[in-house]
Motif scaffolding. Sequence first.
Motif, PDB file in Angstrom:
ATOM      1  N   ARG A 228     -55.755  -6.751 -74.152  1.00  0.00           N
ATOM      2  CA  ARG A 228     -54.426  -7.007 -74.708  1.00  0.00           C
ATOM      3  C   ARG A 228     -53.651  -7.822 -73.682  1.00  0.00           C
ATOM      4  NH1 ARG A 228     -49.049  -4.189 -75.024  1.00  0.00           N
ATOM      5  NH2 ARG A 228     -49.787  -2.874 -73.338  1.00  0.00           N
ATOM      6  N   LEU A 229     -53.167  -8.980 -74.103  1.00  0.00           N
ATOM      7  CA  LEU A 229     -52.341  -9.842 -73.263  1.00  0.00           C
ATOM      8  C   LEU A 229     -50.896  -9.597 -73.672  1.00  0.00           C
ATOM      9  CD1 LEU A 229     -51.903 -12.313 -71.323  1.00  0.00           C
ATOM     10  CD2 LEU A 229     -52.213 -13.749 -73.348  1.00  0.00           C
ATOM     11  N   TYR A 230     -50.040  -9.280 -72.698  1.00  0.00           N
ATOM     12  CA  TYR A 230     -48.651  -9.009 -73.050  1.00  0.00           C
ATOM     13  C   TYR A 230     -47.686  -9.490 -71.967  1.00  0.00           C
ATOM     14  CZ  TYR A 230     -49.093  -4.840 -70.039  1.00  0.00           C
ATOM     15  OH  TYR A 230     -49.301  -3.997 -68.986  1.00  0.00           O
ATOM     16  N   ALA A 231     -46.447  -9.687 -72.403  1.00  0.00           N
ATOM     17  CA  ALA A 231     -45.351 -10.029 -71.487  1.00  0.00           C
ATOM     18  C   ALA A 231     -44.486  -8.788 -71.340  1.00  0.00           C
ATOM     19  CB  ALA A 231     -44.531 -11.189 -72.050  1.00  0.00           C
ATOM     20  N   GLN A 232     -44.149  -8.467 -70.117  1.00  0.00           N
ATOM     21  CA  GLN A 232     -43.326  -7.289 -69.828  1.00  0.00           C
ATOM     22  C   GLN A 232     -41.882  -7.737 -69.632  1.00  0.00           C
ATOM     23  OE1 GLN A 232     -44.532  -3.908 -69.239  1.00  0.00           O
ATOM     24  NE2 GLN A 232     -42.368  -3.456 -69.396  1.00  0.00           N
TER      25      GLN A 232
ATOM     26  N   VAL B  65     -36.069   2.188 -66.318  1.00  0.00           N
ATOM     27  CA  VAL B  65     -36.974   2.253 -67.470  1.00  0.00           C
ATOM     28  C   VAL B  65     -37.660   0.897 -67.615  1.00  0.00           C
ATOM     29  CG1 VAL B  65     -37.092   2.634 -69.960  1.00  0.00           C
ATOM     30  CG2 VAL B  65     -35.412   3.881 -68.587  1.00  0.00           C
ATOM     31  N   PRO B  66     -38.991   0.888 -67.754  1.00  0.00           N
ATOM     32  CA  PRO B  66     -39.672  -0.398 -67.949  1.00  0.00           C
ATOM     33  C   PRO B  66     -39.141  -1.115 -69.185  1.00  0.00           C
ATOM     34  CG  PRO B  66     -41.259   1.346 -67.537  1.00  0.00           C
ATOM     35  CD  PRO B  66     -39.923   2.001 -67.740  1.00  0.00           C
ATOM     36  N   GLY B  67     -39.047  -2.427 -69.096  1.00  0.00           N
ATOM     37  CA  GLY B  67     -38.590  -3.233 -70.219  1.00  0.00           C
ATOM     38  C   GLY B  67     -39.606  -3.241 -71.339  1.00  0.00           C
ATOM     39  N   PRO B  68     -39.222  -3.779 -72.480  1.00  0.00           N
ATOM     40  CA  PRO B  68     -40.135  -3.800 -73.625  1.00  0.00           C
ATOM     41  C   PRO B  68     -41.315  -4.731 -73.392  1.00  0.00           C
ATOM     42  CG  PRO B  68     -38.162  -5.087 -74.086  1.00  0.00           C
ATOM     43  CD  PRO B  68     -37.933  -4.416 -72.770  1.00  0.00           C
ATOM     44  N   GLN B  69     -42.420  -4.406 -74.022  1.00  0.00           N
ATOM     45  CA  GLN B  69     -43.618  -5.239 -73.936  1.00  0.00           C
ATOM     46  C   GLN B  69     -43.771  -6.029 -75.228  1.00  0.00           C
ATOM     47  OE1 GLN B  69     -46.958  -2.684 -73.173  1.00  0.00           O
ATOM     48  NE2 GLN B  69     -46.325  -2.222 -71.094  1.00  0.00           N
ATOM     49  N   THR B  70     -44.096  -7.309 -75.075  1.00  0.00           N
ATOM     50  CA  THR B  70     -44.362  -8.164 -76.223  1.00  0.00           C
ATOM     51  C   THR B  70     -45.839  -8.528 -76.197  1.00  0.00           C
ATOM     52  OG1 THR B  70     -42.136  -9.088 -76.097  1.00  0.00           O
ATOM     53  CG2 THR B  70     -43.758 -10.328 -77.380  1.00  0.00           C
TER      54      THR B  70
ATOM     55  N   ALA C 293     -58.307 -18.456 -79.374  1.00  0.00           N
ATOM     56  CA  ALA C 293     -57.511 -17.230 -79.455  1.00  0.00           C
ATOM     57  C   ALA C 293     -56.090 -17.564 -79.905  1.00  0.00           C
ATOM     58  CB  ALA C 293     -57.482 -16.529 -78.099  1.00  0.00           C
ATOM     59  N   PRO C 294     -55.603 -16.885 -80.940  1.00  0.00           N
ATOM     60  CA  PRO C 294     -54.269 -17.195 -81.448  1.00  0.00           C
ATOM     61  C   PRO C 294     -53.161 -16.613 -80.570  1.00  0.00           C
ATOM     62  CG  PRO C 294     -55.200 -15.375 -82.683  1.00  0.00           C
ATOM     63  CD  PRO C 294     -56.258 -15.829 -81.713  1.00  0.00           C
ATOM     64  N   LEU C 295     -52.132 -17.399 -80.338  1.00  0.00           N
ATOM     65  CA  LEU C 295     -50.926 -16.941 -79.655  1.00  0.00           C
ATOM     66  C   LEU C 295     -49.749 -17.250 -80.561  1.00  0.00           C
ATOM     67  CD1 LEU C 295     -51.319 -18.129 -75.948  1.00  0.00           C
ATOM     68  CD2 LEU C 295     -51.600 -15.842 -76.852  1.00  0.00           C
ATOM     69  N   PRO C 296     -48.669 -16.464 -80.464  1.00  0.00           N
ATOM     70  CA  PRO C 296     -47.485 -16.793 -81.258  1.00  0.00           C
ATOM     71  C   PRO C 296     -47.034 -18.222 -80.967  1.00  0.00           C
ATOM     72  CG  PRO C 296     -47.238 -14.657 -80.208  1.00  0.00           C
ATOM     73  CD  PRO C 296     -48.483 -15.277 -79.651  1.00  0.00           C
ATOM     74  N   GLY C 297     -46.578 -18.927 -81.977  1.00  0.00           N
ATOM     75  CA  GLY C 297     -46.182 -20.325 -81.848  1.00  0.00           C
ATOM     76  C   GLY C 297     -45.299 -20.623 -80.646  1.00  0.00           C
ATOM     77  N   GLY C 298     -45.665 -21.645 -79.905  1.00  0.00           N
ATOM     78  CA  GLY C 298     -44.874 -22.078 -78.757  1.00  0.00           C
ATOM     79  C   GLY C 298     -44.992 -21.213 -77.517  1.00  0.00           C
ATOM     80  N   THR C 299     -45.833 -20.181 -77.546  1.00  0.00           N
ATOM     81  CA  THR C 299     -45.977 -19.282 -76.400  1.00  0.00           C
ATOM     82  C   THR C 299     -46.966 -19.865 -75.397  1.00  0.00           C
ATOM     83  OG1 THR C 299     -45.578 -17.377 -77.804  1.00  0.00           O
ATOM     84  CG2 THR C 299     -46.594 -16.950 -75.682  1.00  0.00           C
ATOM     85  N   ARG C 300     -46.609 -19.806 -74.138  1.00  0.00           N
ATOM     86  CA  ARG C 300     -47.517 -20.210 -73.050  1.00  0.00           C
ATOM     87  C   ARG C 300     -47.808 -18.993 -72.194  1.00  0.00           C
ATOM     88  NH1 ARG C 300     -48.097 -25.971 -71.373  1.00  0.00           N
ATOM     89  NH2 ARG C 300     -49.267 -24.797 -69.860  1.00  0.00           N
ATOM     90  N   VAL C 301     -49.004 -18.940 -71.687  1.00  0.00           N
ATOM     91  CA  VAL C 301     -49.366 -17.856 -70.771  1.00  0.00           C
ATOM     92  C   VAL C 301     -48.854 -18.239 -69.392  1.00  0.00           C
ATOM     93  CG1 VAL C 301     -51.264 -16.602 -69.712  1.00  0.00           C
ATOM     94  CG2 VAL C 301     -51.353 -17.179 -72.133  1.00  0.00           C
TER      95      VAL C 301
END
Length: 137
Positions: free
Chosen positions: A24-28, A41-46, A86-94
């Motif tokens: 799972r690849l996510y942004a914190q 508190v840790p921020g939300p994960q996307t 691998a699909p990423l949400p539109g316009g998202t860069r790793v």
Amino acid sequence: MNRLDTALTRGRAAARARMTDTVRLYAQGPDVFDRTTGTTVPGPQTTLYTGCGRVKPLAQASGQDVQAADREVRLLDYQVSLPWDAPLPGGTRVLPGMALEVTASRDARMTGLVLYVTGANFSDQATAWRINAEDRA
């Protein structure tokens, strides 16, 4: 389909067949201070991607000891391969700092491993999408 396209199609199928881990690849999101409890508190994960992948330590990586806050940590380098398409949400860069979690693996010791992205490699002639990451344990 020309020879290059045929070779890439075969190479991508072979690379995908070796992707036996689930990642799972996510942004914190940024941490938030809760004034009521006095804790951070840790921020939300996307979540950006969930699916097959191949996680392997880099053979030449000897690890590097660094100081993090009040403790010393050892950085170990990994390469994570995801399907080329691998699909990423539109316009998202790793970006560096994003995280990769191994959610399932044939090697049970890897399940739960969290790696932090240090860079991503892009190429239209690659057989897999390769992401450089480090274990900050």
